[in-house]
Design an enzyme around this catalytic site. Structure first.
Site, PDB file in Angstrom:
ATOM      1  CB  CYS A  65       3.722  -2.446 -11.722  1.00 49.90           C
ATOM      2  SG  CYS A  65       3.999  -4.213 -12.018  1.00 49.90           S
ATOM      3  CG  HIS A 178       5.866  -3.575  -7.853  1.00 52.04           C
ATOM      4  ND1 HIS A 178       4.634  -3.302  -8.415  1.00 52.04           N
ATOM      5  CD2 HIS A 178       6.389  -2.357  -7.515  1.00 52.04           C
ATOM      6  CE1 HIS A 178       4.424  -1.996  -8.404  1.00 52.04           C
ATOM      7  NE2 HIS A 178       5.478  -1.400  -7.874  1.00 52.04           N
ATOM      8  CG  ASP A 196       5.838   1.212  -5.327  1.00 60.43           C
ATOM      9  OD1 ASP A 196       5.117   0.909  -6.289  1.00 60.43           O
ATOM     10  OD2 ASP A 196       6.048   0.446  -4.367  1.00 60.43           O
TER      11      ASP A 196
END
Length: 251
Positions: A65, A178, A196
């Site tokens: 991520c 995250h 995202d």
């Protein structure tokens, strides 16, 4: 007659506690009508949305991520990039070549990231190795008002970017820590847009600023410090890393 310590109706007590607990406002997916309305209305603080959306990536694996977010930021700021095999003379940042700059490998290796992801300091260090100004700000260093002011300022300016390292459960999502870019701030509803990079799992969403603030203040067990933000801006006249200058002539 029951003693004073006896609770005759425990179910009613639990219900009262549940009703008294504050309810978390649900995230609003960007692509729902309400989400698009927020984007249209956030004219004062959506300067980052267009450049980031144009460079949107899905993280290459479950731990990338931060890598995908870093590549998006570098490409959206037009930071000079190395050549990419198979693309001839065209140069851009990928989730592989962000580790090819020697200074970047000294911060964190691709192997380590694949195993455990990145801490806030490692994310800032990796970005700084590519010739941009990157500052890590731990969430426990920011009051809610300071966080809100930073969102408003950064997302209204086209020359900088903002990455958030947050805890998903604090936003009502499944998972753990995250990293993702922030792209817009809607002041009337006090919501911020998260792009995202785990697009196979969650959509881009508008979340309440207070919820994201709580999520960046959670503890990262790897670093032993709170999560937080990384601010990034391209330095005028900065010398790019070796091997990243595009070739002369038309693209």
């Amino acid at each position: 007659m029951p003693s004073r310590s006896t609770i005759p109706f425990p179910g009613l007590v639990l219900l009262s506690l549940a009703l008294a607990a504050p309810l978390r406002a649900a995230p609003i997916p960007l692509m729902e009508p309400a989400g698009m309305d927020l984007l249209v209305a956030s004219t004062a603080a959506r300067a980052d949305y267009g450049p980031l959306a144009e460079q949107f990536l899905t993280q290459a694996n479950l731990a990338y991520c931060g890598v995908a977010s870093a590549a998006m930021v570098l490409n959206s700021l037009a930071v000079p990039a190395p050549a990419v095999p198979g693309y001839g003379r065209y140069r851009f940042w990928t989730q592989e070549n962000v580790f090819e700059v020697p200074a970047g490998r000294q911060v964190v290796s691709a192997e380590v990231v694949r195993r455990q992801g990145m801490t806030l300091a490692e994310l800032a260090g990796l970005l700084a190795a590519h010739g941009v100004a990157a500052e890590a700000i731990h969430g426990d260093q920011l009051s809610l008002e300071q966080f809100r002011a930073l969102l408003r300022r950064n997302l209204s300016q086209p020359g900088d970017r903002l990455l958030a390292n947050y805890d998903r459960p604090a936003l009502g999502q499944a998972g753990g820590g995250h990293i993702a870019p922030l792209a817009a701030f809607h002041a009337p509803s006090d919501r911020v847009l998260i792009l995202d990079v785990a697009r196979y799992r969650y959509p881009s969403v508008w979340v309440p600023v207070a919820d994201l603030w709580a999520a960046i203040r959670t503890l990262d067990s790897t670093s032993g410090r709170s999560r937080g933000l990384v601010t990034i801006r391209r330095l005028p006249g900065a010398t790019p890393p070796p091997g990243t200058v595009p070739p002369p002539g038309p693209s």
